[in-house]
Design an enzyme around this catalytic site. Structure first.
Site, short mmCIF file in Angstrom:
data_model
loop_
_atom_site.label_atom_id
_atom_site.label_comp_id
_atom_site.label_asym_id
_atom_site.label_seq_id
_atom_site.Cartn_x
_atom_site.Cartn_y
_atom_site.Cartn_z
N SER A 30 1.36 3.75 -3.26
CA SER A 30 0.89 4.88 -4.07
C SER A 30 -0.48 5.39 -3.63
O SER A 30 -1.25 4.68 -2.99
CB SER A 30 0.78 4.46 -5.53
OG SER A 30 2.04 4.16 -6.05
N GLY A 60 0.83 -1.21 0.00
CA GLY A 60 0.00 0.00 0.00
C GLY A 60 0.86 1.25 0.00
O GLY A 60 1.03 1.89 1.04
N GLU A 95 11.52 -4.72 -6.13
CA GLU A 95 10.18 -5.10 -6.58
C GLU A 95 10.26 -5.89 -7.87
O GLU A 95 9.60 -6.89 -8.05
CB GLU A 95 9.33 -3.84 -6.79
CG GLU A 95 7.91 -4.18 -7.08
CD GLU A 95 7.03 -2.93 -7.05
OE1 GLU A 95 7.54 -1.86 -6.71
OE2 GLU A 95 5.84 -3.06 -7.37
#
Lengths: 349, 375, 349, 375
Positions: free
Chosen positions: D125, D123, D240
């Site tokens: 952006s 969580g 990521e």
């Protein structure tokens, strides 16, 4: 899997970069003053001309990776010596034909030999034939190699450049080109070594395409580096032009293009001696296609970053462009490579 | 809306065509000798002037005919179509003079400018002031009734052939940079002026640099007030490539025909890829032509040259450079081996189209300003 | 020469823009709620559906320029009514065939008629035939027009959409598409008016390509304007994203592309009724080729400027893209137009 | 330099292939039902875990096998080649936890993360904080031993299927924006959390937005120190898309094969243009693959993920988007009429590749930084 240069290859790279640094031009007028003979001697003394001669067990002294490392460095330096023509393309042809003494002579730097190409510069010339033919990258070379048909397969032949050839003011300012408009008769051909097998030719083509790609990668990386350096020192509107996002993105895009070509070329270089000839050739065509696809754009972008000064003859930028345009064309442009790749992918040829 | 000539325009065009076909010197474009070529261009200027084709859109009081810029465009177009020698660019220098000059200066400079007796260049850019013109460093120091000029100008198109120069120099180093610049009208044969051609990557001497070493200019040759140079420069630049200067469109179309012939000679016309690429080049040329006609129409309707010209400039660069890429694709090795004579040179000549007169990046900045995007 | 809208055309533009403004969606969900019938009535009442009916002297009530002005406005508004299909393409076919009463009925807004296209959406369907065929831009239309061969030339026929056609969830969210997979038999065709001459068909195609190009120009200009507006209000890193040179240049490039398409389309629009049919068609193909060449890129750039939000279904950006993609394809994509242009340029066909 | 597997890697690959071909649930990619598909992916995670294929490159102490990331890459590649269900992304959440968590948090969260018992999302952006993450506005106010969270998160991939969330929220509004952010580990079934799928232009629910309305989080679920959130986020983002996450390359190659089949079915293989375009797409895929192998090699040699990943990201976007353009060119109207099912959706799915995870513009900025260009 480890797709990185070994420590030895890294050292070889440093040697090549150093030689290229002292032999390459900082601007076009240097091309008349640089001591090309001394550069060639340095390359010979460092063993860099001997990479494609064979060792006692018949293996190349240097792999495709070593060849690419040196070719990239010399391309980056825009070095005006016939490294590709003599030390790689001709030497490998001689070695494949078993003409080891002749290959060795080239490696010593005593004599030089180029290659003879067809009108389109897209393949080794097949002689005898009607021409025109081009001796490519033949600075200081008395002869160039071509192929002739023999009952046992394609035979390497030596063609003297002493008669019938005239110098050409070609696009490339760093590699010597000569042309013969007349036919090359059978009487002027000297067979060298034994006929080549189809695999020999594929291997040779894989090495050739890879070496030219590596040269192109060098040209592009150096051109981008020069543009980036310029953007860090040129002031307009009171700021460094490199602080404009437009200039940053132009440089970033050119950098990505050059790196993409490098990734494809590194693999092709490894594949030359490690994969079977068909796969090696596919990898080489992939590299050449990518280099050809981006080389013009990259060097044009570099000229654009240099602005007005980058358009002038006195500036080095167009020397990059000219060498890049030549690398793009020699032994087949992007379209040629793509059609061959498509043959393999789509019809399994 | 009408893309056709009015009856008057059509009449003008018909007369012009006839005149051109009777007057264009045979074989003028085969002249290799540089000096001879320059002399021919100067003579062509005088010939055009005698026939009333120079300065047509200038006010009558300054020797013009007060015509709409459409007539200049027709002259440009037909000259290009009929491959006449290039037209003299008198517009931007003339505009600077008749907008800012004293009456005496106008009387002195405008007639020989129009007639071609005196040819002009523009000494604006410098090595350290290209896009960023306001940073120019050439100085003009007032000593008694003369200015003494020192510095270096670059990208002075036609500098090697010109007699006089519209020069920008810094007269006051102590004020903000846009405010300390003045403009001068100066002969290039003054002592201390050295002109050196700049050879571009194509190998052609396309432009020049001009060195100024203690060059003395009488005060009465200053154009406008002291410090008014920036404003004069902006007027000049805005009119430098006006919408009527469309000769490049005709040149583009001639090049396209040459490329089409290349493809034909090489037996490539059967390839759909080549056919499409050639048609694409045609479309680019049309788009450029039509966009310029709209720009010209805006001008005719009384609008001053605006940033819309940046659109045409970008379209032109893209069209010209793509066309040279296409020629290279068609010619392959022949362009690199010199078999296809002149094409490599044309290629390199197409590169600065996106640099000179405001780079592609500057043009995009101008468009962003026009779109009122935040600074 | 004066390549500008006249004052009357400028006024027409304002009317069309106003109608488009109230009838077009601000976001995709509006497509379900906007009153399409009311929008159609506004167009009828303003006389905008009657542009291609003929006056007492047999001349079109509105020229190609007027058509383009309205089509651009409705494209810009993404207005979900069959203006092109019914008011332009079908009406012009009817008028050319001399079926003036039927054209008049369409102009009144009482009934609507679309066009029937081939599988590739690249030409009017020739019937009878095996299909599949598509009724394009047929919102509210009970029938679509196609062509059939007759001894006296191509004959316009009406094909009922009531049977055999199913709605298609096509790419375009603003114009209705239906498909028939079965053959269209001769029994289902109603001839309308007299057979067309080759010149009629060329003129019709010129008008059609121009009107679609104008729609595309509207789509692009409005999309660019939306992106520019967003860039002026969206803050990231503490500044308006429109202050980034990268964003400015993306917008500037998209603007240039849209304007280039507009310049070509304006000329084509004028040419429709002012030049002979061959020249008019060449101008129309040029406009369509340019629109098709840039439309995808422009709308993609717009989506990119909008960033994450521009990728979502709820946002208007993809509605532009979808309509642009359709305009690109319908009646021939860039490649199709270029090949026809090449025929004229290179072989004088 | 060696692009081949080492003997150990080859052995691993062989075993893996065998395992995959025996284990991939038949027809898994034909499942239309959303919930069923989610359940299948979760089950696949657990299956992989039991076979030892999850977290292979994690330290042994945290349940990993301490292997080189090359093994993750092989898993990615073979899963892609054999069209297995998509792999769970545990790496970036895991790294955040085992780098910053307390021992107790590690014991609590790592095992179920690895095993697939609990699935996670990120969580970060927000509507007003996309590229500019540090501007996030969601607040976490400490009240006693709980934080109370309010705000809205957007672009939360997998948010609609996840059990837990690595949440960034502003805990101190009074310090510079990078310094006032903290990270939290929070269950999505807490009262006040609302997850809403975001449907992208393709019509698919690709991601989600998450609304936080007075959600209470125990203080011991804060990850790292107060204000350490930015550093944690940067670690997470850097990992990521690590160089081992190369499943997208196999997916690209599968799509390319499909496009080649399309061209074959449509009889376009005789066209040199189409042949070249397909070969070009192949070359793009190879370039991407080889660039990623170099990146992975750098990582294996101990280098942290650097900005070189931006090169791969740009190459990927270009390859993916060009391939979808090529499919569209081949399909023509059939893509727009829905005859060619799924291709328009694939096209729209390719667009955000140049937006999510740092837009193409941001990647170029990063490269310019790496080239040490002036700010």
């Amino acid at each position: 899997m480890l797709a990185l240069l070994s420590d030895e290859q890294q050292m070889l790279k440093e040697v090549a970069v150093q030689i290229a640094g002292s032999a390459g031009p900082a601007n076009p007028s240097d091309l008349h003053t640089r001591d090309r003979a001394a550069a060639w001697q340095s390359l010979a003394q460092s063993g860099l001309l001997a990479l494609r001669t064979r060792d006692d067990e018949g293996r190349p002294v240097g792999s495709g990776v070593e060849v690419a490392v040196v070719a990239e460095a010399l391309g980056a330096g825009l070095v005006p010596v016939p490294y590709l023509g003599s030390a790689i393309l001709a030497t490998e042809l001689l070695a494949l034909a078993g003409a080891h003494d002749e290959a060795e002579a080239l490696a010593q730097g005593v004599s030089r030999t180029g290659v003879l190409l067809d009108r389109d510069l897209s393949a080794l010339a097949r002689v005898p034939g009607d021409g025109p033919t081009y001796g490519w990258d033949v600075d200081g070379a008395a002869a160039a190699l071509a192929l002739t048909d023999s009952p046992d397969g394609p035979q390497v032949v030596r063609v003297s450049l002493e008669t019938g050839f005239v110098p050409v003011a070609g696009a490339d300012l760093t590699r010597t080109l000569v042309r013969s408009d007349g036919p090359i008769g059978a009487a002027h051909l000297t067979p060298v070594g034994r006929p080549l097998s189809p695999e020999d030719l594929q291997r040779w083509e894989a090495l050739t395409l890879t070496a030219i790609s590596a040269d192109a990668v060098g040209v592009m990386r150096a051109a981008v580096a020069r543009a980036v350096a310029y953007a860090k020192e040129r002031v307009q509107y009171g700021v460094l032009i490199g602080s404009f996002q437009a200039v940053q993105h132009m440089c970033a895009e050119a950098y990505v293009s050059a790196e993409s070509a490098a990734s494809a070329t590194n693999y092709a270089a490894w594949a030359v001696d490690e994969l079977d000839p068909t796969e090696a050739l596919m990898a080489a065509r992939t590299a050449k296609a990518q280099c050809a696809a981006v080389a013009r754009d990259v060097t044009e972008t570099v000229m654009q970053v240099f602005g007005g000064i980058g358009q002038t003859y006195e500036h080095i930028a167009h020397v990059h462009t000219r060498r890049a345009l030549t690398d793009r064309q020699v032994f087949g442009d992007e379209g040629t490579q793509l059609l061959r790749i498509a043959d393999v992918r789509l019809t399994g040829e | 809306m009408d893309y056709r000539d009015t009856p008057e325009e059509a009449e003008f065009r018909a007369v012009l065509r006839q005149w051109l076909s009777a007057t264009i010197p045979a074989g003028w474009d085969k002249i290799d000798d540089e000096e001879e070529a320059v002399e021919l261009r100067k003579e062509w200027h005088r010939t055009l002037y005698r026939a009333g084709y120079v300065g047509m859109s200038w006010p009558v009081e300054y020797g013009g005919r007060g015509l709409s810029p459409v007539y200049d465009a027709i002259l440009n177009e037909e000259s290009g179509n009929m491959n006449a020698p290039s037209l003299p660019s008198v517009g931007y220098i003339g505009r600077a003079i008749f907008t800012y000059a004293s009456e005496e200066q106008k009387r002195r400079f405008l007639p020989p400018l129009l007639s071609g007796e005196v040819s002009w260049c523009q000494g604006f850019s410098e090595p350290e002031a290209g896009s960023d013109l306001a940073s120019l460093r050439t100085t003009a120091r007032l000593e008694g009734d003369h200015y003494v000029v020192n510095g270096q100008k670059m990208w002075t198109s036609g500098g090697q052939y010109a007699d006089w120069c519209l020069l920008l120099a810094r007269t006051d180093p102590d004020v903000p940079k846009h405010k300390g610049i003045s403009a001068f009208l100066v002969a290039l044969n003054e002592p201390g002026v050295t002109v050196r051609p700049i050879v571009i990557a194509s190998g052609e001497a396309e432009t020049a640099e001009v060195f100024w070493d203690d060059v003395r200019i009488p005060e009465e040759q200053r154009l406008g007030a002291p410090g008014e140079g920036w404003r004069i420069a902006m007027t000049t630049v805005a009119y430098e490539r006006g919408p009527a200067d469309i000769g490049f469109i005709a040149a583009y179309r001639r090049t396209l025909r040459k490329v089409e012939r290349l493809a034909t000679e090489r037996g490539l016309l059967e390839q759909p890829e080549t056919r499409k690429a050639l048609a694409r080049a045609y479309v680019r040329g049309e788009v450029l032509r039509l966009n310029c006609m709209e720009q010209l129409s805006l001008r005719v309707s009384g609008r001053a040259p605006g940033s819309e010209g940046s659109v045409a400039k970008l379209l032109w660069a893209e069209a010209e450079q793509s066309l040279q890429h296409l020629a290279m694709d068609i010619l392959g090795a022949d362009e690199l081996t010199g078999v296809a004579d002149g094409w490599l040179s044309s290629y390199f000549t197409s590169r600065p189209v996106s640099v000179y007169g405001g780079s592609a990046q500057i043009q995009k900045n101008i468009i962003a300003r026009m779109l009122d995007m935040p600074r």
